[in-house]
Design a protein around this motif. Structure first.
Motif, PDB file in Angstrom:
ATOM      1  N   ILE A 334      31.479  14.846 -18.161  1.00 19.26           N
ATOM      2  CA  ILE A 334      32.160  14.629 -19.181  1.00 19.26           C
ATOM      3  C   ILE A 334      31.402  15.504 -20.392  1.00 19.26           C
ATOM      4  O   ILE A 334      29.501  15.715 -20.482  1.00 19.26           O
ATOM      5  N   THR A 335      31.967  15.891 -21.359  1.00 18.47           N
ATOM      6  CA  THR A 335      31.222  16.862 -22.236  1.00 18.47           C
ATOM      7  C   THR A 335      32.403  17.211 -23.791  1.00 18.47           C
ATOM      8  O   THR A 335      33.399  17.627 -22.532  1.00 18.47           O
ATOM      9  N   GLU A 336      31.213  17.546 -24.521  1.00 21.49           N
ATOM     10  CA  GLU A 336      32.566  17.397 -25.936  1.00 21.49           C
ATOM     11  C   GLU A 336      32.843  19.145 -25.931  1.00 21.49           C
ATOM     12  O   GLU A 336      32.920  19.648 -26.919  1.00 21.49           O
ATOM     13  N   ASP A 337      31.585  19.885 -25.047  1.00 16.35           N
ATOM     14  CA  ASP A 337      31.146  21.193 -25.780  1.00 16.35           C
ATOM     15  C   ASP A 337      31.951  22.383 -25.027  1.00 16.35           C
ATOM     16  O   ASP A 337      31.695  22.227 -23.520  1.00 16.35           O
ATOM     17  N   ARG A 338      33.153  22.368 -25.650  1.00 13.63           N
ATOM     18  CA  ARG A 338      34.145  23.788 -24.781  1.00 13.63           C
ATOM     19  C   ARG A 338      33.203  24.417 -23.707  1.00 13.63           C
ATOM     20  O   ARG A 338      33.719  25.318 -23.114  1.00 13.63           O
ATOM     21  N   ARG A 339      32.129  25.667 -25.221  1.00 12.75           N
ATOM     22  CA  ARG A 339      31.740  26.232 -24.176  1.00 12.75           C
ATOM     23  C   ARG A 339      31.298  25.715 -23.296  1.00 12.75           C
ATOM     24  O   ARG A 339      31.166  26.750 -22.147  1.00 12.75           O
ATOM     25  N   LEU A 340      30.482  25.269 -23.231  1.00 15.51           N
ATOM     26  CA  LEU A 340      29.517  24.556 -21.652  1.00 15.51           C
ATOM     27  C   LEU A 340      30.938  24.262 -20.648  1.00 15.51           C
ATOM     28  O   LEU A 340      30.235  24.222 -19.415  1.00 15.51           O
ATOM     29  N   GLY A 569      27.259  15.958 -20.069  1.00 15.65           N
ATOM     30  CA  GLY A 569      26.607  17.437 -20.628  1.00 15.65           C
ATOM     31  C   GLY A 569      26.916  17.249 -22.379  1.00 15.65           C
ATOM     32  O   GLY A 569      27.065  16.520 -23.145  1.00 15.65           O
ATOM     33  N   GLY A 570      26.618  18.192 -22.977  1.00 17.20           N
ATOM     34  CA  GLY A 570      25.952  18.740 -23.838  1.00 17.20           C
ATOM     35  C   GLY A 570      25.351  17.670 -25.143  1.00 17.20           C
ATOM     36  O   GLY A 570      26.016  17.241 -25.832  1.00 17.20           O
ATOM     37  N   CYS A 571      24.744  16.979 -24.631  1.00 21.49           N
ATOM     38  CA  CYS A 571      24.051  15.805 -25.479  1.00 21.49           C
ATOM     39  C   CYS A 571      23.167  16.055 -26.148  1.00 21.49           C
ATOM     40  O   CYS A 571      22.238  15.492 -26.695  1.00 21.49           O
ATOM     41  N   SER A 578      30.677  14.336 -32.080  1.00 21.39           N
ATOM     42  CA  SER A 578      30.847  15.754 -33.010  1.00 21.39           C
ATOM     43  C   SER A 578      31.088  15.249 -34.097  1.00 21.39           C
ATOM     44  O   SER A 578      31.230  14.313 -34.497  1.00 21.39           O
ATOM     45  N   LYS A 579      31.241  16.522 -34.778  1.00 21.31           N
ATOM     46  CA  LYS A 579      31.020  16.265 -36.366  1.00 21.31           C
ATOM     47  C   LYS A 579      32.798  16.447 -36.773  1.00 21.31           C
ATOM     48  O   LYS A 579      33.284  17.022 -36.355  1.00 21.31           O
TER      49      LYS A 579
END
Length: 957
Positions: A334-340, A569-571, A578-579
């Motif tokens: 689970i991540t909100e960072d699409r680059r990751l 991920g991306g914590c 997210s902003k």
């Protein structure tokens, strides 16, 4: 509980809570099957899911709970889809049509925005107007009343506020007038109308699952359905709800909650992390320490704080492969960072791991969209060679043609026309130079270019309709029709029909075409490109799910899921939470006053989802990176709170030291039967097999052999050469070629150029000679000036030198007369070795010859020539059958023009003989299997194209 839904009379509303630590879908399935009269037939139920990705897992949960091998399953859809299916069809405006309509409205109010991008403003307005409609926010008819309302919300009155009020008010009215005139409903209004119609309609039992962000009309609909016993709602929540559950509290108040499940030990610890008050963290930590002898969190949670983003991705990749080796079959990332997410997907796919990427990626990044972009770039850039070759090499182009024959034609275009003729753009110029080339070939040779000629003609025909629109304005429908026709002519449309991403593009084209049918907005080419490109960029492509063991999800997409192991991920503070999105209209406090959604509400929903997934697996790894491109990165405040509370409570950290240690070891993904890893590179000393040994030497190849034997081995033995670069502007080497050709035309006959100057150059005819060479220069550089006006600088550079050359020629011809120019010579040095080369100029003086080499760039110094390090001049002497009295450089680019290094008489004879002997001995040694080492000489390596092949930078260290 659900059995009551089959009763005709109403019953008290029901919301069912399932604790975080219990598998959500399994709990829903058990509750439904316990109440269903026939567990094998569930067709009378409808499940409303927040995410369609949950549907397969729900079906599996129902099948597992029933114990049957097959079921007549329920209907599974979303709330919006169900509502729109119940209501009569309404003529609603698509997002694409709304965008066009708003841009048209903006054109009538240009004074409101100045030079701002109308497409960007239209997108922001569309989102704002949708939110106003969704939340039942109406604007007053009077601008003064609206301005006063905004002033009250802002708590101030200024010119900026008045401008914002006027923009929104005028365009809101224009928007609604356009909707009324077109007799359309925007999507938000159509949905609200459908919601209202379903309030009184009879329908099957509805079961709502999970939590999402509801609009004001949806909340009213939920309240009505719950009050009338027409809906059951399953939500994940703990018995004791704290700060993490603030998002669901207002919705739980819509009805009495039927069940209060007990909390787990993990839940008790997490309640201290996210309390319902502002109590001191240390006090909460001490209470946990008093309650538990050992940390319940350590058994479930680990954290990996990476040094940089790449280390974080490698840690995730390694942990997933460890879990797979431990036979875990349901792993979530689970991540909100699409680059990751993209980087993780790449590493896992490299390891052959099937990955279900639920988030997908932008349609613009697919191969199907890339070939469309290349085609449009060709139209815009006059078929510049880079996008044109990319287009021609695409497997989606002309799928019905013979692939091998097609690629051969593309190869001929690239090598013979683009590279050889240095043609960087222009479809007409490609065809023109192809015709020039065919005139020089015989019929048999020219027939090999038939497929290339046909290909260029097909491309030209396909481009005609789009090129006609390139510099005009037209309706969006006209652009789309021309684009489709061109894609059909190229076979790209047919290829899309056989490709998943292509079908997504065709579906988008259908939506755009439908939106454009009744639009009167005139677009220029740039406007059409922005509209088309923006819609492709905003469209998401999700490949077919493979059913692999690893799922890649966002927080919201993870609803209802339960995993064997989970990575969050991306914590970091940028992505979790997210902003808020940036909007040109209203700040968050004003949005709150107006009744519009705020970032605070989104924050609360994100926190709820984060808290929910903390009990979605028995083994959870949190990852984040401390630095990105030299800038420090802070951890997520939610993760930081969890780690800090644990460290205070139990005097230990949750950092995964074992994973840190494992990453320090060399870990590679290898196929089952892989070759051994190569040894550490050393200074290479290869031997050249007899079959690869060159049979002829040129001045440049012999110079390579002297400079670095390994460079000779790679370039001449292995035939490795870097690809030529297509240059839009002339380089120094191109300038030199043109100067050589000018001088050749001045002294001898050259087709298509003026000249030659047939008299000896004297002081009397000096002006005529200068005029002749000037005319030749203008003719030679004419094509370059067509390509790029900046090439005039190269022409002026040469024109300045022409009088100096004529003066040099007057002096030089007192002893030497021009005999031949651009002469190709060849001599047999031994039965197995030939020398060959092209001499710029050969002069004669009775029985002796002088060889002159023109130089417009750097040339070897005399000391280097005499020492045998620079071999070009003595090598030229080897090529002549007649005695050579002199070889020299003429430095055309020096100021003033002058002679360079020169060899004459005995010195030339001795150096030529030495060059001949060394060349024969060297070739004999190569034939005897002598090694060809890489010298590693800095001067030779500085501009060597083979440096990456010999790995000098590695064996040097």
């Amino acid at each position: 509980m659900i059995a009551r839904l089959r009763q005709q009379d109403s019953f008290s509303p029901c919301i069912r809570l399932i604790p975080y630590h219990q598998p959500f879908l399994a709990g829903v399935a058990e509750a439904l099957l316990a109440a269903a009269p026939d567990i094998r037939d569930l067709t009378g139920y409808t499940f409303l899911l927040p995410q369609p990705l949950t549907a397969p897992a729900l079906r599996q949960a129902l099948l597992a709970a029933s114990g049957e091998t097959a079921l007549l399953g329920p209907r599974i859809t979303s709330l919006r889809q169900w509502v729109m299916a119940q209501a009569p069809l309404v003529d609603q405006l698509s997002d694409q049509a709304a965008e066009l309509m708003l841009v048209e409205a903006l054109q009538d109010h240009l004074g409101l925005f100045g030079n701002d991008n109308p497409w960007r403003i239209a997108e922001a307005l569309r989102q704002l107007f949708t939110e106003l409609t969704q939340q039942h926010v109406s604007l007053p008819d009077s601008l003064d009343d609206w301005t006063a309302r905004l002033a009250q919300a802002y708590g101030t009155q200024n010119l900026s506020l008045q401008r914002e009020a006027r923009i929104v008010h005028q365009l809101w009215q224009a928007w609604n007038e356009q909707l009324a005139a077109s007799q359309h409903l925007d999507q938000a209004s159509a949905y609200q109308q459908a919601l209202a119609q379903t309030l009184s309609q009879p329908h099957e039992p509805l079961i709502l699952l999970g939590m999402q962000s509801f609009t004001a009309p949806e909340r009213d609909w939920l309240r009505h359905k719950l009050a009338n016993g027409q809906l059951s709602w399953f939500i994940q929540a703990p018995a004791s709800r704290g700060r993490a559950e603030q998002a669901i509290e207002p919705l739980l108040a819509l009805a009495d909650v039927k069940a209060e499940p007990a909390s787990s030990d993990i839940g008790a610890c997490l309640a201290a992390v996210f309390p319902d008050d502002d109590s001191d963290m240390r006090q909460r930590a001490l209470q946990l320490a008093a309650r538990f002898d050992r940390s319940p969190l350590r058994e479930r949670y680990r954290c990996f704080s990476a040094d940089n983003p790449e280390q974080e991705v490698r840690a995730i990749d390694l942990q997933v492969r460890q879990w797979l080796l431990a036979d875990k079959t349901c792993i979530g990332i689970i991540t909100e960072d699409r680059r990751l997410a993209r980087r993780v997907r790449a590493l896992l796919e490299r390891a052959g791991i099937e990955l279900q990427d639920s988030g997908g990626w932008a349609l613009s990044t697919t191969t199907a969209a890339a070939v469309l972009e290349r085609w449009l770039e060709c139209i815009e850039e006059d078929f510049a060679h880079l996008p044109f070759l990319d287009l021609l090499k695409s497997p989606l182009l002309l799928p019905e043609t013979d692939r091998e024959q097609h690629l051969h034609a593309v190869y001929r275009l690239e090598q013979d026309i683009i590279l050889h003729e240095n043609i960087s753009r222009g479809l007409n110029r490609y065809q023109q130079h192809l015709d020039y080339r065919l005139r020089r070939l015989n019929a048999e040779e020219s027939s090999s270019y038939d497929s290339l000629r046909d290909l260029l003609e097909l491309i030209a025909a396909a481009a005609t309709s789009l090129q006609a629109l390139r510099h005009t304005s037209a309706l969006p429908a006209d652009y789309l029709a021309a684009l489709q026709q061109s894609l059909i002519s190229l076979g790209i449309w047919q290829s899309w029909q056989q490709d998943a991403a292509g079908l997504r593009l065709i579906s988008l084209w259908d939506s755009l075409h439908a939106a454009a049918q009744r639009q009167t907005l005139m677009l220029d080419w740039q406007g059409f490109r922005v509209w088309l490109g923006g819609n492709i960029e905003r469209t998401t492509f999700r490949p077919a799910q493979t059913g692999g063991p690893v799922q890649l999800l966002t927080l919201e997409q993870s609803q209802g899921q339960h995993f064997d192991a989970l990575i969050i991920g991306g914590c970091d503070a940028e992505h979790l939470p997210s902003k808020p999105g940036v909007s040109p209209f209203f700040n968050d406090s004003v949005r709150h006053e107006l009744g519009l959604p705020t970032w605070q509400q989104d924050y609360q929903l994100q926190l709820y989802h984060f808290r929910r997934v903390l009990e979605a697996a028995p083994d959870i790894l949190f990852t984040w990176h401390r630095e990105d491109q030299g800038d420090p990165v802070l951890p997520s405040p939610w993760l930081d709170a969890l780690l800090t509370l644990h460290e205070i409570s139990f005097a230990s950290r949750l950092e995964d030291q074992a994973l840190h240690a494992l990453l320090k070891q060399p870990v590679d993904v290898q196929p089952p039967h892989c070759a051994p890893l190569p040894a550490i590179p050393q200074q290479p000393r290869p031997r050249l097999p007899m079959a690869l040994q060159p049979l002829a030497e040129s001045p440049s190849s012999h110079q390579q052999l002297i400079d670095c034997p390994y460079q000779y081995f790679a370039a001449q033995g292995l035939r490795l050469q870097p690809p030529e670069e297509i240059r839009d502007a002339l380089a120094k080497s191109d300038y030199g070629e043109r100067v050589h050709r000018c001088l050749e035309a001045f002294h001898s006959d050259v087709k298509e150029l003026p000249g030659p100057f047939t008299h000896a150059v004297t002081e009397q005819n000096r002006p005529s000679a200068i005029d002749m060479l000037t005319a030749i220069a203008h003719a030679e550089f004419a094509k370059d000036l067509e390509d790029n006006f900046q090439h005039r600088g190269w022409l002026k550079r040469w024109l300045k030198k022409i009088p100096q050359y004529i003066d040099w020629q007057i002096t030089h011809q007192q002893q030497w007369q021009v005999k031949r120019t651009e002469q190709r010579l060849e001599q047999q040095l031994s039965p197995v070795l030939t020398v060959k080369g092209r001499l710029d100029r050969i002069d004669s003086d009775r029985d002796a010859l002088a060889i002159i080499d023109y130089k417009t760039g750097a040339s070897a110094k005399r000391d280097e020539v005499v020492a045998g390090e620079a071999v070009q001049l003595p090598f030229y002497a080897l090529l002549s059958e007649q005695p050579v009295a002199e070889v020299s450089y003429l430095k055309l680019d020096d100021e003033p023009l002058r002679d360079g290094a020169r060899l004459t008489d005995d010195e030339l004879a001795a150096l030529t003989a030495a060059t001949r002997e060394r060349l024969l001995n060297t070739h004999a040694a190569i034939a005897a299997n002598a090694p060809l080492p890489a010298w590693g000489d800095p001067n030779s390596c500085r501009y060597c194209d083979m440096r990456g092949l010999c790995r000098k930078d590695i064996w040097d260290e």
